[in-house]
Scaffold this motif. Structure first.
Motif, PDB file in Angstrom:
ATOM      1  N   HIS A   1      -0.680  -3.546   3.560  1.00 29.70           N
ATOM      2  CA  HIS A   1       0.477  -4.511   2.672  1.00 29.70           C
ATOM      3  C   HIS A   1       1.773  -3.883   3.248  1.00 29.70           C
ATOM      4  O   HIS A   1       2.002  -2.763   2.703  1.00 29.70           O
ATOM      5  N   THR A   2       2.188  -4.656   3.987  1.00 22.96           N
ATOM      6  CA  THR A   2       3.751  -4.162   4.488  1.00 22.96           C
ATOM      7  C   THR A   2       4.654  -3.772   3.565  1.00 22.96           C
ATOM      8  O   THR A   2       5.457  -2.746   3.738  1.00 22.96           O
ATOM      9  N   GLY A   3       4.808  -4.609   2.294  1.00 21.31           N
ATOM     10  CA  GLY A   3       5.680  -4.251   1.558  1.00 21.31           C
ATOM     11  C   GLY A   3       5.382  -2.837   0.661  1.00 21.31           C
ATOM     12  O   GLY A   3       6.454  -1.996   0.493  1.00 21.31           O
ATOM     13  N   SER A   4       4.132  -2.758   0.310  1.00 23.63           N
ATOM     14  CA  SER A   4       3.643  -1.294  -0.137  1.00 23.63           C
ATOM     15  C   SER A   4       4.052  -0.226   0.922  1.00 23.63           C
ATOM     16  O   SER A   4       4.363   0.762   0.463  1.00 23.63           O
ATOM     17  N   ALA A   5       3.705  -0.499   1.946  1.00 19.72           N
ATOM     18  CA  ALA A   5       3.802   0.601   3.058  1.00 19.72           C
ATOM     19  C   ALA A   5       5.500   0.870   3.242  1.00 19.72           C
ATOM     20  O   ALA A   5       5.708   1.975   3.172  1.00 19.72           O
ATOM     21  N   LEU A   6       6.285  -0.086   3.067  1.00 18.50           N
ATOM     22  CA  LEU A   6       7.665   0.288   3.260  1.00 18.50           C
ATOM     23  C   LEU A   6       8.221   0.968   2.085  1.00 18.50           C
ATOM     24  O   LEU A   6       8.944   1.832   2.145  1.00 18.50           O
ATOM     25  N   LEU A   7       7.561   0.528   0.914  1.00 14.57           N
ATOM     26  CA  LEU A   7       8.312   1.454  -0.326  1.00 14.57           C
ATOM     27  C   LEU A   7       7.692   2.750  -0.447  1.00 14.57           C
ATOM     28  O   LEU A   7       8.453   3.412  -0.545  1.00 14.57           O
ATOM     29  N   LEU A   8       6.246   2.965   0.141  1.00 12.05           N
ATOM     30  CA  LEU A   8       6.006   4.289   0.043  1.00 12.05           C
ATOM     31  C   LEU A   8       6.438   5.110   1.084  1.00 12.05           C
ATOM     32  O   LEU A   8       6.577   6.430   1.031  1.00 12.05           O
ATOM     33  N   LYS A   9       6.489   4.694   2.355  1.00 11.43           N
ATOM     34  CA  LYS A   9       6.752   5.308   3.383  1.00 11.43           C
ATOM     35  C   LYS A   9       8.145   5.568   3.784  1.00 11.43           C
ATOM     36  O   LYS A   9       8.617   6.394   4.620  1.00 11.43           O
ATOM     37  N   ILE A  10       9.046   4.484   3.354  1.00  6.55           N
ATOM     38  CA  ILE A  10      10.312   4.554   3.744  1.00  6.55           C
ATOM     39  C   ILE A  10      11.334   4.748   2.607  1.00  6.55           C
ATOM     40  O   ILE A  10      12.100   5.655   2.621  1.00  6.55           O
ATOM     41  N   MET A  11      11.179   3.950   1.390  1.00  4.20           N
ATOM     42  CA  MET A  11      11.990   4.048   0.353  1.00  4.20           C
ATOM     43  C   MET A  11      11.866   5.161  -0.436  1.00  4.20           C
ATOM     44  O   MET A  11      12.745   5.835  -0.937  1.00  4.20           O
TER      45      MET A  11
END
Length: 123
Positions: free
Chosen positions: A53-63
């Protein structure tokens, strides 16, 4: 370079936190690329569902790491020299681990690219 690694001043520790964050983002980008080739799969059991899930990945790994490292950076302003020295050891260790992971990603990218080129030549 060795002096930078050993240095545990507030400035160098903050720079190392920034390096850690950049390595984390690169890990995410390489992982995302490799997963999208269809030739690779996530081996981290905690990240298997997240990376799908791209959104979850961005949240967990970037934000989330950005906020955590920013928080640490602010907290380090009131740290004692001993606390900075101990933190420096852990940050250096994490940077080394991420560098090894990135070296692996780069190797896999080269192999994937070579395989794709080879398959196009044969087909």
């Amino acid at each position: 370079m060795l002096a930078f690694i050993k240095s545990s001043t507030l400035y160098t520790v903050k720079i190392k936190l920034l390096i850690l964050y950049i390595l984390n983002v690169l890990d995410f980008l390489f992982t995302f690329f490799l997963l999208n080739t269809g030739l690779f799969q996530e081996i981290n059991p905690f990240m298997i569902n997240v990376m799908s899930h791209t959104g979850s990945a961005l949240l967990l790994k970037i934000m989330l790491p950005a906020f955590l490292l920013l928080y640490l950076s602010i907290r380090f302003k009131s740290a004692t020299p001993h606390q900075l020295k101990v933190s420096n050891y852990f940050i250096n260790a994490m940077n080394v681990i991420y560098l090894m992971i990135l070296a692996s990603h780069i190797l896999w990218c080269i192999l994937a690219l070579g395989l794709c080129l080879y398959m196009n030549v044969i087909l």
